[in-house]
Design an enzyme around this catalytic site. Structure first.
Site, PDB file in Angstrom:
ATOM      1  N   ASP A  25      -4.393  -5.053   0.418  1.00 38.31           N
ATOM      2  CA  ASP A  25      -4.734  -4.461   1.703  1.00 38.31           C
ATOM      3  C   ASP A  25      -6.193  -4.812   1.989  1.00 38.31           C
ATOM      4  OD1 ASP A  25      -5.386  -2.944   3.877  1.00 38.31           O
ATOM      5  OD2 ASP A  25      -4.669  -1.035   3.064  1.00 38.31           O
TER       6      ASP A  25
ATOM      7  N   ASN B 241      -7.639  -4.485   4.856  1.00 43.32           N
ATOM      8  CA  ASN B 241      -8.162  -3.629   5.928  1.00 43.32           C
ATOM      9  C   ASN B 241      -8.897  -4.434   6.989  1.00 43.32           C
ATOM     10  OD1 ASN B 241      -7.443  -0.840   5.964  1.00 43.32           O
ATOM     11  ND2 ASN B 241      -8.496  -0.561   4.020  1.00 43.32           N
TER      12      ASN B 241
ATOM     13  N   GLU C 140      -3.754   2.194  -3.031  1.00 42.01           N
ATOM     14  CA  GLU C 140      -3.780   3.625  -2.691  1.00 42.01           C
ATOM     15  C   GLU C 140      -2.813   4.430  -3.576  1.00 42.01           C
ATOM     16  OE1 GLU C 140      -5.082   5.557   0.947  1.00 42.01           O
ATOM     17  OE2 GLU C 140      -4.206   3.862   1.990  1.00 42.01           O
TER      18      GLU C 140
ATOM     19  N   ASN D 283       0.878  -1.177   0.000  1.00 36.47           N
ATOM     20  CA  ASN D 283       0.000   0.000   0.000  1.00 36.47           C
ATOM     21  C   ASN D 283       0.913   1.224   0.000  1.00 36.47           C
ATOM     22  OD1 ASN D 283      -1.415   2.322   0.919  1.00 36.47           O
ATOM     23  ND2 ASN D 283      -3.104   1.018   1.607  1.00 36.47           N
TER      24      ASN D 283
ATOM     25  N   ASP E 280       2.673   4.521   5.172  1.00 33.02           N
ATOM     26  CA  ASP E 280       2.383   3.972   6.502  1.00 33.02           C
ATOM     27  C   ASP E 280       2.293   2.442   6.491  1.00 33.02           C
ATOM     28  OD1 ASP E 280       0.097   4.352   5.020  1.00 33.02           O
ATOM     29  OD2 ASP E 280      -1.002   5.438   6.558  1.00 33.02           O
ATOM     30  N   HIS E 281       2.379   1.840   5.302  1.00 29.89           N
ATOM     31  CA  HIS E 281       2.447   0.377   5.184  1.00 29.89           C
ATOM     32  C   HIS E 281       3.856  -0.038   4.752  1.00 29.89           C
ATOM     33  CE1 HIS E 281      -2.035  -0.545   4.941  1.00 29.89           C
ATOM     34  NE2 HIS E 281      -2.018   0.772   4.830  1.00 29.89           N
TER      35      HIS E 281
ATOM     36  N   TYR F  43      -7.856  -3.593  -2.784  1.00 25.62           N
ATOM     37  CA  TYR F  43      -7.783  -2.586  -1.719  1.00 25.62           C
ATOM     38  C   TYR F  43      -9.170  -2.484  -1.085  1.00 25.62           C
ATOM     39  CZ  TYR F  43      -7.416   1.923   0.617  1.00 25.62           C
ATOM     40  OH  TYR F  43      -7.452   2.929   1.548  1.00 25.62           O
TER      41      TYR F  43
END
Length: 257
Positions: free
Chosen positions: A147, A149, A34, A7, A247-248, A106
């Site tokens: 991802d 989530n 993303e 991501n 952030d990943h 995603y």
DNA sequence: ATGTCGTATCGCATACGA
């Protein structure tokens, strides 16, 4: 064959980080999420210069997914998740690379919960489960990568109460991920690291990277025959420590293919 | 409520999504 998911959180803002990691890790296939870029803004030329062919589905500002293949062009099979023609969010792309069907996804974050965003998360992931069942039934070598989530289990998040009401850890969310595994898919990270604490995401806020306050959100699922060819898997944590990082961190698996 | 990013916008600051 090394397949990774990353991501990237803005592919153009993050292009130097991506290029450095590609050169370092030399993955054969990369699923990106993303992108935060339109189709026109996708840096296809820079990636080609780095030796990667690509298929992508962009969107202005948010979402966006891509599949990269080293030294070849992925063969696009789909660029949306079946089940809702009104859903225009760029969250799914699928392509064949070197005889493996790669699904790059995603999944919606789903916060705040409860609310329409959580409902969308549930509905989207239900569509993913339905499509995964169809892919499983084809008996093709398939990797469902991206991802999700979803934090699959309590041990996949650091010790905290601050995520208690978060969509990522809810029993309803976890039940959806569990239903994918029940179809037969193998979680490539867990399969090779049954007892290890492994994270793929650390929020920018509150010093969560330096504190290793992470979550495991990015998953690589394998169909039956590919699971038998799983050689290794891991997370490139160092990527998260670099200046200007996403952030990943990238998660990857190595297959005997 | 807050923290930190990236993106968009009737922009030099705020809203929104994550």
């Amino acid at each position: 064959m090394k397949i990774a998911t990353f991501n990237i959180n803005g592919i153009n803002r993050r292009l130097p980080n991506l290029m450095a990691w590609l050169a370092d890790a030399a993955p054969d296939v990369v699923c990106l999420q993303e992108l935060k870029a339109t189709d026109r803004q996708f840096p296809a030329t820079a990636l080609a210069d780095a030796g990667y062919g690509a298929v992508w589905r962009g969107e202005s500002s948010w979402n966006g997914v891509a599949i990269l293949a080293r030294g070849m062009e992925p063969i696009l099979t789909r660029d949306e998740l079946p089940g809702n023609p009104d859903d225009k969010q760029a969250r799914y792309i699928e392509a064949a690379v070197n005889g493996v069907l790669i699904a790059c996804l995603y999944a919606p974050n789903g916060n705040p919960r409860p609310g329409p965003k959580f409902d969308y998360k549930m509905a989207w992931t239900e569509r993913l489960i339905a499509h995964a069942a169809e892919l499983w039934a084809t008996d093709l070598p398939v990797a469902l990568v991206g991802d999700y989530n979803i934090v699959p289990e309590p041990r996949d998040i650091y010790e905290t109460t601050s995520y208690r009401d978060n969509a990522l850890v809810q029993p309803e969310s976890r039940a959806l991920f569990a239903r994918l595994l029940v179809q037969g898919w193998t979680d490539a990270i867990r399969a090779k690291h049954p007892d290890e604490t492994i994270y793929t995401f650390w929020d920018y806020m509150r010093n969560r990277w330096p504190r290793n306050a992470g979550l495991r959100l990015d998953h690589l699922l394998l169909s039956h025959d590919l699971a038998r060819k799983l050689k290794a898997s891991g997370v490139d944590r160092d990527v998260r420590a670099a200046p200007g990082a996403s952030d990943h961190a990238p998660a990857w698996m190595e297959l005997r293919v």
